[in-house]
Motif scaffolding. Structure first.
Motif, PDB file in Angstrom:
ATOM      1  N   ALA A 142       0.635   9.063  -5.830  1.00  0.00           N
ATOM      2  CA  ALA A 142       0.648  10.458  -5.380  1.00  0.00           C
ATOM      3  C   ALA A 142       1.936  11.164  -5.778  1.00  0.00           C
ATOM      4  O   ALA A 142       2.042  12.378  -5.638  1.00  0.00           O
ATOM      5  CB  ALA A 142       0.474  10.530  -3.872  1.00  0.00           C
ATOM      6  N   GLY A 143       2.918  10.418  -6.252  1.00  0.00           N
ATOM      7  CA  GLY A 143       4.182  11.023  -6.680  1.00  0.00           C
ATOM      8  C   GLY A 143       4.997  11.575  -5.530  1.00  0.00           C
ATOM      9  O   GLY A 143       5.551  12.674  -5.627  1.00  0.00           O
ATOM     10  N   ILE A 144       5.088  10.825  -4.441  1.00  0.00           N
ATOM     11  CA  ILE A 144       5.859  11.286  -3.285  1.00  0.00           C
ATOM     12  C   ILE A 144       7.351  11.227  -3.632  1.00  0.00           C
ATOM     13  O   ILE A 144       7.873  10.156  -3.918  1.00  0.00           O
ATOM     14  CB  ILE A 144       5.561  10.428  -2.035  1.00  0.00           C
ATOM     15  CG1 ILE A 144       4.085  10.550  -1.665  1.00  0.00           C
ATOM     16  CG2 ILE A 144       6.444  10.859  -0.867  1.00  0.00           C
ATOM     17  CD1 ILE A 144       3.652   9.652  -0.528  1.00  0.00           C
ATOM     18  N   THR A 152       0.832  -1.201   0.000  1.00  0.00           N
ATOM     19  CA  THR A 152       0.000   0.000   0.000  1.00  0.00           C
ATOM     20  C   THR A 152       0.867   1.251   0.000  1.00  0.00           C
ATOM     21  O   THR A 152       0.584   2.217  -0.713  1.00  0.00           O
ATOM     22  CB  THR A 152      -0.962   0.003   1.199  1.00  0.00           C
ATOM     23  OG1 THR A 152      -1.719  -1.204   1.196  1.00  0.00           O
ATOM     24  CG2 THR A 152      -1.905   1.179   1.150  1.00  0.00           C
ATOM     25  N   CYS A 153       1.945   1.231   0.774  1.00  0.00           N
ATOM     26  CA  CYS A 153       2.867   2.366   0.814  1.00  0.00           C
ATOM     27  C   CYS A 153       3.485   2.598  -0.567  1.00  0.00           C
ATOM     28  O   CYS A 153       3.549   3.729  -1.050  1.00  0.00           O
ATOM     29  CB  CYS A 153       3.950   2.113   1.864  1.00  0.00           C
ATOM     30  SG  CYS A 153       5.039   3.516   2.113  1.00  0.00           S
ATOM     31  N   HIS A 154       3.902   1.520  -1.212  1.00  0.00           N
ATOM     32  CA  HIS A 154       4.483   1.633  -2.554  1.00  0.00           C
ATOM     33  C   HIS A 154       3.460   2.193  -3.536  1.00  0.00           C
ATOM     34  O   HIS A 154       3.767   3.083  -4.334  1.00  0.00           O
ATOM     35  CB  HIS A 154       4.982   0.261  -3.022  1.00  0.00           C
ATOM     36  CG  HIS A 154       5.528   0.267  -4.404  1.00  0.00           C
ATOM     37  ND1 HIS A 154       6.757   0.807  -4.711  1.00  0.00           N
ATOM     38  CD2 HIS A 154       5.018  -0.181  -5.572  1.00  0.00           C
ATOM     39  CE1 HIS A 154       6.976   0.680  -6.001  1.00  0.00           C
ATOM     40  NE2 HIS A 154       5.929   0.088  -6.547  1.00  0.00           N
ATOM     41  N   HIS A 155       2.230   1.692  -3.468  1.00  0.00           N
ATOM     42  CA  HIS A 155       1.176   2.180  -4.353  1.00  0.00           C
ATOM     43  C   HIS A 155       0.943   3.679  -4.155  1.00  0.00           C
ATOM     44  O   HIS A 155       0.853   4.441  -5.120  1.00  0.00           O
ATOM     45  CB  HIS A 155      -0.117   1.412  -4.105  1.00  0.00           C
ATOM     46  CG  HIS A 155      -1.302   2.034  -4.774  1.00  0.00           C
ATOM     47  ND1 HIS A 155      -1.552   1.897  -6.110  1.00  0.00           N
ATOM     48  CD2 HIS A 155      -2.277   2.842  -4.281  1.00  0.00           C
ATOM     49  CE1 HIS A 155      -2.639   2.591  -6.423  1.00  0.00           C
ATOM     50  NE2 HIS A 155      -3.104   3.165  -5.322  1.00  0.00           N
ATOM     51  N   GLU A 180      10.334  19.012  -1.943  1.00  0.00           N
ATOM     52  CA  GLU A 180      10.030  19.295  -3.348  1.00  0.00           C
ATOM     53  C   GLU A 180       8.526  19.345  -3.617  1.00  0.00           C
ATOM     54  O   GLU A 180       8.072  20.133  -4.427  1.00  0.00           O
ATOM     55  CB  GLU A 180      10.659  18.227  -4.250  1.00  0.00           C
ATOM     56  CG  GLU A 180      12.153  18.300  -4.327  1.00  0.00           C
ATOM     57  CD  GLU A 180      12.722  17.186  -5.182  1.00  0.00           C
ATOM     58  OE1 GLU A 180      11.947  16.515  -5.900  1.00  0.00           O
ATOM     59  OE2 GLU A 180      13.943  16.990  -5.136  1.00  0.00           O
ATOM     60  N   ASP A 181       7.776  18.455  -2.950  1.00  0.00           N
ATOM     61  CA  ASP A 181       6.330  18.389  -3.173  1.00  0.00           C
ATOM     62  C   ASP A 181       5.615  17.924  -1.906  1.00  0.00           C
ATOM     63  O   ASP A 181       5.205  16.771  -1.798  1.00  0.00           O
ATOM     64  CB  ASP A 181       6.019  17.444  -4.333  1.00  0.00           C
ATOM     65  CG  ASP A 181       4.548  17.443  -4.714  1.00  0.00           C
ATOM     66  OD1 ASP A 181       3.804  18.334  -4.244  1.00  0.00           O
ATOM     67  OD2 ASP A 181       4.140  16.551  -5.471  1.00  0.00           O
ATOM     68  N   PRO A 182       5.457  18.817  -0.920  1.00  0.00           N
ATOM     69  CA  PRO A 182       4.772  18.405   0.313  1.00  0.00           C
ATOM     70  C   PRO A 182       3.292  18.077   0.092  1.00  0.00           C
ATOM     71  O   PRO A 182       2.694  17.335   0.866  1.00  0.00           O
ATOM     72  CB  PRO A 182       4.950  19.595   1.252  1.00  0.00           C
ATOM     73  CG  PRO A 182       5.322  20.739   0.394  1.00  0.00           C
ATOM     74  CD  PRO A 182       5.929  20.192  -0.848  1.00  0.00           C
ATOM     75  N   ARG A 238      -2.170  14.246  -1.072  1.00  0.00           N
ATOM     76  CA  ARG A 238      -2.805  13.428  -2.116  1.00  0.00           C
ATOM     77  C   ARG A 238      -2.836  11.960  -1.701  1.00  0.00           C
ATOM     78  O   ARG A 238      -3.839  11.267  -1.887  1.00  0.00           O
ATOM     79  CB  ARG A 238      -2.067  13.585  -3.451  1.00  0.00           C
ATOM     80  CG  ARG A 238      -2.234  14.943  -4.093  1.00  0.00           C
ATOM     81  CD  ARG A 238      -1.706  14.965  -5.519  1.00  0.00           C
ATOM     82  NE  ARG A 238      -0.300  14.606  -5.637  1.00  0.00           N
ATOM     83  CZ  ARG A 238       0.710  15.466  -5.583  1.00  0.00           C
ATOM     84  NH1 ARG A 238       0.460  16.757  -5.370  1.00  0.00           N
ATOM     85  NH2 ARG A 238       1.957  15.064  -5.734  1.00  0.00           N
ATOM     86  N   ALA A 239      -1.743  11.495  -1.133  1.00  0.00           N
ATOM     87  CA  ALA A 239      -1.652  10.091  -0.725  1.00  0.00           C
ATOM     88  C   ALA A 239      -2.643   9.768   0.388  1.00  0.00           C
ATOM     89  O   ALA A 239      -3.356   8.765   0.323  1.00  0.00           O
ATOM     90  CB  ALA A 239      -0.231   9.765  -0.281  1.00  0.00           C
ATOM     91  N   VAL A 240      -2.698  10.618   1.410  1.00  0.00           N
ATOM     92  CA  VAL A 240      -3.599  10.324   2.534  1.00  0.00           C
ATOM     93  C   VAL A 240      -5.057  10.450   2.113  1.00  0.00           C
ATOM     94  O   VAL A 240      -5.913   9.723   2.611  1.00  0.00           O
ATOM     95  CB  VAL A 240      -3.269  11.188   3.774  1.00  0.00           C
ATOM     96  CG1 VAL A 240      -3.834  12.597   3.660  1.00  0.00           C
ATOM     97  CG2 VAL A 240      -3.770  10.525   5.042  1.00  0.00           C
ATOM     98  N   GLU A 241      -5.352  11.324   1.176  1.00  0.00           N
ATOM     99  CA  GLU A 241      -6.731  11.441   0.698  1.00  0.00           C
ATOM    100  C   GLU A 241      -7.141  10.218  -0.115  1.00  0.00           C
ATOM    101  O   GLU A 241      -8.274   9.759  -0.028  1.00  0.00           O
ATOM    102  CB  GLU A 241      -6.924  12.728  -0.107  1.00  0.00           C
ATOM    103  CG  GLU A 241      -6.959  13.963   0.760  1.00  0.00           C
ATOM    104  CD  GLU A 241      -7.988  13.856   1.887  1.00  0.00           C
ATOM    105  OE1 GLU A 241      -9.169  13.534   1.613  1.00  0.00           O
ATOM    106  OE2 GLU A 241      -7.618  14.084   3.045  1.00  0.00           O
TER     107      GLU A 241
END
Length: 101
Positions: free
Chosen positions: A48-50, A40-43, A56-58, A63-66
């Motif tokens: 979300a492009g973490i 799930t973390c990898h997905h 760089e992109d907080p 996006r990921a948590v939503e």
């Protein structure tokens, strides 16, 4: 211990340092991970492009948590419908026990 919703709000809190917000996201994953923690973390990292450097992109953490929250809401709705049916005598597999894969 704080639950999923509390940690979701911590991910949204822009006053927190990015590494603390990432930690809150990981705690959300311990509460709800539809595949398993690492998958799930990898997905979420991919969708979300973490970036490696969170500065760089907080917004990617939000996006990921939503996305995770939306999946959790759908799962909770399915679980509630299952419980209603179960009380009415309908027999089917428990969604909490069915693998997502």
């Amino acid at each position: 211990m704080a639950g999923f919703t509390t940690h979701r709000l911590r991910v949204h809190d822009a006053a927190r340092p990015p590494h603390r917000r990432l930690s809150a996201l990981r705690t959300c994953l311990t509460e709800f991970a539809p595949y398993d923690f690492y998958a799930t973390c990898h997905h979420l990292c991919r969708s979300a492009g973490i970036p490696r450097d969170l500065d760089e992109d907080p917004g990617s953490l939000v996006r990921a948590v939503e996305e995770l929250d939306e999946a959790r809401r759908l799962w909770l709705a399915e679980l509630a419908a299952w419980q209603v049916g179960r009380r009415a005598g309908v027999r089917r597999a428990d969604p909490a026990q069915v693998s997502c894969l």
